[in-house]
Design an enzyme around this catalytic site. Structure first.
Site, PDB file in Angstrom:
ATOM      1  N   HIS A  12       9.341 -29.776  39.077  1.00 24.26           N
ATOM      2  CA  HIS A  12      10.071 -28.350  39.679  1.00 24.26           C
ATOM      3  C   HIS A  12      11.560 -28.083  39.182  1.00 24.26           C
ATOM      4  O   HIS A  12      12.620 -28.673  39.459  1.00 24.26           O
ATOM      5  CB  HIS A  12      10.369 -28.366  41.284  1.00 24.26           C
ATOM      6  CG  HIS A  12      10.813 -26.837  41.613  1.00 24.26           C
ATOM      7  ND1 HIS A  12      10.229 -26.177  42.916  1.00 24.26           N
ATOM      8  CD2 HIS A  12      11.728 -25.976  41.155  1.00 24.26           C
ATOM      9  CE1 HIS A  12      10.664 -25.261  43.041  1.00 24.26           C
ATOM     10  NE2 HIS A  12      11.651 -25.025  42.207  1.00 24.26           N
ATOM     11  N   HIS A  14      14.297 -25.447  37.043  1.00 21.72           N
ATOM     12  CA  HIS A  14      14.754 -24.137  36.316  1.00 21.72           C
ATOM     13  C   HIS A  14      15.732 -24.005  35.089  1.00 21.72           C
ATOM     14  O   HIS A  14      16.701 -24.911  35.377  1.00 21.72           O
ATOM     15  CB  HIS A  14      15.724 -23.430  37.507  1.00 21.72           C
ATOM     16  CG  HIS A  14      14.940 -22.896  38.798  1.00 21.72           C
ATOM     17  ND1 HIS A  14      14.164 -21.817  38.953  1.00 21.72           N
ATOM     18  CD2 HIS A  14      14.656 -23.821  39.699  1.00 21.72           C
ATOM     19  CE1 HIS A  14      13.583 -21.907  40.256  1.00 21.72           C
ATOM     20  NE2 HIS A  14      13.948 -23.008  40.885  1.00 21.72           N
ATOM     21  N   ASN A  40      10.956 -17.793  37.494  1.00 23.27           N
ATOM     22  CA  ASN A  40      11.817 -16.616  37.998  1.00 23.27           C
ATOM     23  C   ASN A  40      12.900 -16.132  37.145  1.00 23.27           C
ATOM     24  O   ASN A  40      14.022 -16.060  37.503  1.00 23.27           O
ATOM     25  CB  ASN A  40      12.264 -17.118  39.366  1.00 23.27           C
ATOM     26  CG  ASN A  40      13.116 -18.141  39.517  1.00 23.27           C
ATOM     27  OD1 ASN A  40      13.228 -19.050  38.469  1.00 23.27           O
ATOM     28  ND2 ASN A  40      14.088 -18.252  40.311  1.00 23.27           N
ATOM     29  N   LYS A  98       3.131 -19.825  40.784  1.00 23.00           N
ATOM     30  CA  LYS A  98       4.054 -19.676  41.923  1.00 23.00           C
ATOM     31  C   LYS A  98       4.006 -18.622  42.867  1.00 23.00           C
ATOM     32  O   LYS A  98       4.201 -17.451  42.367  1.00 23.00           O
ATOM     33  CB  LYS A  98       5.489 -20.048  41.184  1.00 23.00           C
ATOM     34  CG  LYS A  98       6.679 -20.106  42.305  1.00 23.00           C
ATOM     35  CD  LYS A  98       7.023 -21.375  42.609  1.00 23.00           C
ATOM     36  CE  LYS A  98       7.959 -21.546  43.720  1.00 23.00           C
ATOM     37  NZ  LYS A  98       9.407 -21.775  43.270  1.00 23.00           N
ATOM     38  N   HIS A 135       7.048 -21.294  47.432  1.00 19.33           N
ATOM     39  CA  HIS A 135       8.419 -21.420  48.029  1.00 19.33           C
ATOM     40  C   HIS A 135       7.996 -21.043  49.398  1.00 19.33           C
ATOM     41  O   HIS A 135       7.788 -19.968  49.571  1.00 19.33           O
ATOM     42  CB  HIS A 135       8.988 -20.295  47.347  1.00 19.33           C
ATOM     43  CG  HIS A 135      10.559 -20.438  47.939  1.00 19.33           C
ATOM     44  ND1 HIS A 135      11.807 -20.703  47.289  1.00 19.33           N
ATOM     45  CD2 HIS A 135      10.908 -20.010  49.315  1.00 19.33           C
ATOM     46  CE1 HIS A 135      12.847 -20.754  48.147  1.00 19.33           C
ATOM     47  NE2 HIS A 135      12.474 -19.963  49.235  1.00 19.33           N
ATOM     48  N   HIS A 173       9.953 -28.280  47.065  1.00 22.66           N
ATOM     49  CA  HIS A 173      11.439 -28.495  47.756  1.00 22.66           C
ATOM     50  C   HIS A 173      11.290 -28.539  49.289  1.00 22.66           C
ATOM     51  O   HIS A 173      12.043 -27.571  49.881  1.00 22.66           O
ATOM     52  CB  HIS A 173      12.509 -27.609  47.294  1.00 22.66           C
ATOM     53  CG  HIS A 173      12.026 -26.272  46.996  1.00 22.66           C
ATOM     54  ND1 HIS A 173      11.497 -25.442  48.106  1.00 22.66           N
ATOM     55  CD2 HIS A 173      12.239 -25.289  45.939  1.00 22.66           C
ATOM     56  CE1 HIS A 173      11.555 -24.199  47.584  1.00 22.66           C
ATOM     57  NE2 HIS A 173      11.757 -24.134  46.581  1.00 22.66           N
ATOM     58  N   LEU A 218      18.414 -22.738  48.363  1.00 23.74           N
ATOM     59  CA  LEU A 218      17.289 -22.335  49.228  1.00 23.74           C
ATOM     60  C   LEU A 218      16.030 -22.984  48.893  1.00 23.74           C
ATOM     61  O   LEU A 218      15.693 -23.304  47.884  1.00 23.74           O
ATOM     62  CB  LEU A 218      17.034 -20.670  48.981  1.00 23.74           C
ATOM     63  CG  LEU A 218      18.238 -19.944  49.573  1.00 23.74           C
ATOM     64  CD1 LEU A 218      17.917 -18.424  48.982  1.00 23.74           C
ATOM     65  CD2 LEU A 218      18.291 -19.941  50.997  1.00 23.74           C
ATOM     66  N   ASP A 247      14.535 -28.969  41.557  1.00 28.23           N
ATOM     67  CA  ASP A 247      14.799 -27.685  41.838  1.00 28.23           C
ATOM     68  C   ASP A 247      16.080 -27.674  41.160  1.00 28.23           C
ATOM     69  O   ASP A 247      16.936 -26.903  41.783  1.00 28.23           O
ATOM     70  CB  ASP A 247      14.784 -27.414  43.290  1.00 28.23           C
ATOM     71  CG  ASP A 247      14.850 -25.821  43.514  1.00 28.23           C
ATOM     72  OD1 ASP A 247      14.437 -25.077  42.381  1.00 28.23           O
ATOM     73  OD2 ASP A 247      15.117 -25.405  44.480  1.00 28.23           O
ATOM     74  N   HIS A 251      23.743 -22.196  37.868  1.00 33.54           N
ATOM     75  CA  HIS A 251      24.475 -20.777  38.114  1.00 33.54           C
ATOM     76  C   HIS A 251      26.000 -21.020  37.976  1.00 33.54           C
ATOM     77  O   HIS A 251      26.380 -22.257  37.937  1.00 33.54           O
ATOM     78  CB  HIS A 251      24.321 -20.333  39.680  1.00 33.54           C
ATOM     79  CG  HIS A 251      23.057 -19.887  40.077  1.00 33.54           C
ATOM     80  ND1 HIS A 251      22.569 -18.840  39.740  1.00 33.54           N
ATOM     81  CD2 HIS A 251      22.238 -20.668  40.917  1.00 33.54           C
ATOM     82  CE1 HIS A 251      21.174 -18.562  40.505  1.00 33.54           C
ATOM     83  NE2 HIS A 251      21.075 -19.777  41.160  1.00 33.54           N
TER      84      HIS A 251
HETATM   85  O1  DOR Z   1      18.499 -22.553  45.623  1.00 32.44           O
HETATM   86  C1  DOR Z   1      17.664 -21.892  44.783  1.00 32.44           C
HETATM   87  N1  DOR Z   1      17.520 -21.701  43.653  1.00 32.44           N
HETATM   88  N2  DOR Z   1      16.293 -21.997  45.225  1.00 32.44           N
HETATM   89  C2  DOR Z   1      15.444 -21.338  44.787  1.00 32.44           C
HETATM   90  O2  DOR Z   1      14.370 -21.099  45.464  1.00 32.44           O
HETATM   91  C3  DOR Z   1      15.655 -20.668  43.495  1.00 32.44           C
HETATM   92  C4  DOR Z   1      16.857 -21.192  42.678  1.00 32.44           C
HETATM   93  C5  DOR Z   1      17.233 -20.427  41.722  1.00 32.44           C
HETATM   94  O3  DOR Z   1      16.359 -19.923  40.795  1.00 32.44           O
HETATM   95  O4  DOR Z   1      18.491 -20.339  41.506  1.00 32.44           O
HETATM   96 ZN    ZN Z   2      13.060 -23.467  42.569  1.00 34.17          ZN
END
Ligand code: DOR
Ligand code: ZN
Length: 343
Positions: A12, A14, A40, A98, A135, A173, A218, A247, A251
């Site tokens: 998992h 990103h 996403n 997903k 999710h 997660h 999240l 996960d 950011h």
């Molecule tokens: O904390 C999170 N960040 N949870 C998610 O489900 C998505 C992820 C994100 O893409 O930043």
């Molecule tokens: Zn995620």
């Protein structure tokens, strides 16, 4: 002290796109053989052609000579057709789809508004043997954010597994004892990923003494008792239903340190070291290889990686920040000492 394990995979992850992708992909490529790449983006990855383009972008951003293999995922929408699933399944690069309940998290606006809207897609996935990645949170405003996972199990996931007994499901997660129990009591088709941050932190870390936005993710961090403790037991138990999924979700510092900070924690820079410290704390280092390197491939019907990594007991301090897409990012455990290092 030193030990080797089969090279792990991240089930998992990103990695974003563009400059952001270039900033973080090397972190995962250094540690992991493969990763399930979350779809996403804006706009989301909703069909096999887009998944192919995104995979090519990732491959082009890899450090030279890297053999890291990105495993692609379709983002389910209310309009995902059985044809979309069949084409994805035939493509060989798409390994899963997903479910983001609409509004549940970052870039989930195009997600599913009612689970029955994707029942035809789920039927096609079940037939194709394509896993559903979930999710697992409801998004209704009358449900408290700390209860959203447990309510999702009761109101949605229990029904999905009854209606599609042959569908493979990864409950992503997981954060609660309810989720651990659901997976333990489910069929062999039901598994879960567990993140390093949900194992190493709880809501006190985020909220006591001031709001710490770099702990905001999240599903949100829960209580130590019973939730974090249940996750620790599950991850280190040696039960193949539970496997590694970071996960890791980058950011910028600026986007997180804001009056409306966004959800996501970067852990790719030291993922395996974080898990090693968790397993050591439970006196279960002998179980790390199963969780990190064998149970995930087993669930996805793939072979384990053929090379190994070495973990050395060695103190080091996580950097306060990394450069990220022309800006900076604050990683999980910034400025803190870790006692394992991958070499
Ligand atoms: O904390 C999170 N960040 N949870 C998610 O489900 C998505 C992820 C994100 O893409 O930043
Ligand atoms: Zn995620």
């Amino acid at each position: 002290m030193q030990f080797k394990i089969i090279r792990p995979d991240d089930w998992h992850l990103h990695v974003r796109s563009g400059e952001a992708l270039k900033s973080v992909i090397g972190m995962s490529a250094k540690q992991m053989g493969r990763a399930i790449i979350m779809p996403n983006l804006t706009p989301p990855v909703i069909n096999a052609d887009q998944a192919t383009d995104y995979r090519n972008e990732i491959i082009n951003a890899l450090p030279k000579n890297s053999s890291f293999n990105p495993l692609m995922v379709l983002y389910l929408t209310d309009n995902t057709s059985t044809r979309d699933i069949e084409l994805a399944s035939a493509s060989s690069i798409v390994k899963a789809a997903k479910l983001y309940p609409a509004g549940a998290t970052t870039n989930s606006d195009s997600g599913v508004t009612d689970i029955t809207n994707i029942y035809p897609a789920l039927e096609a996935m079940s037939k194709a043997g394509m896993p559903l990645l979930v999710h697992g949170e409801v998004t209704r405003h009358d449900v408290d954010i700390f209860d959203r996972e447990a309510v999702f199990i009761d109101q949605t996931l229990s029904k999905v597994v009854l209606d599609f007994p042959d569908l493979k499901v990864v409950f992503e997660h997981i954060t609660t004892k309810e989720a651990v129990d659901f997976v333990l009591n489910g069929s062999a088709n039901i598994a879960a990923t567990i993140t390093p941050h949900h194992l190493l932190a709880n809501r006190n870390d985020m909220l006591v003494g001031g709001i710490r936005p770099h702990y905001f993710c999240l599903p949100i961090l829960k209580r130590e008792k019973p939730h974090q403790l249940a996750l620790l037991d599950a991850a280190t138990s040696g039960n193949a239903k539970f496997f590694l999924g970071t996960d890791s979700a980058p950011h910028t510092k600026h986007a997180k340190e804001s009056s409306c900070g966004c959800a996501g924690i970067l852990s790719a820079h030291c993922a395996i070291e974080l898990y090693a410290s968790v397993f050591e704390s439970k006196n279960a280092l002998d179980k790390l290889e199963g969780f990190a390197s064998r149970f995930g491939p087993q669930f996805y019907s793939l072979p384990p990686n053929t090379d190994t990594i070495t973990l050395t007991k060695q103190d080091w301090v996580v950097p306060d920040s990394y450069e990220y897409a022309g800006s900076v990012i604050v990683p999980f455990m910034a400025g803190k000492k870790l006692s394992w290092k991958m070499s």
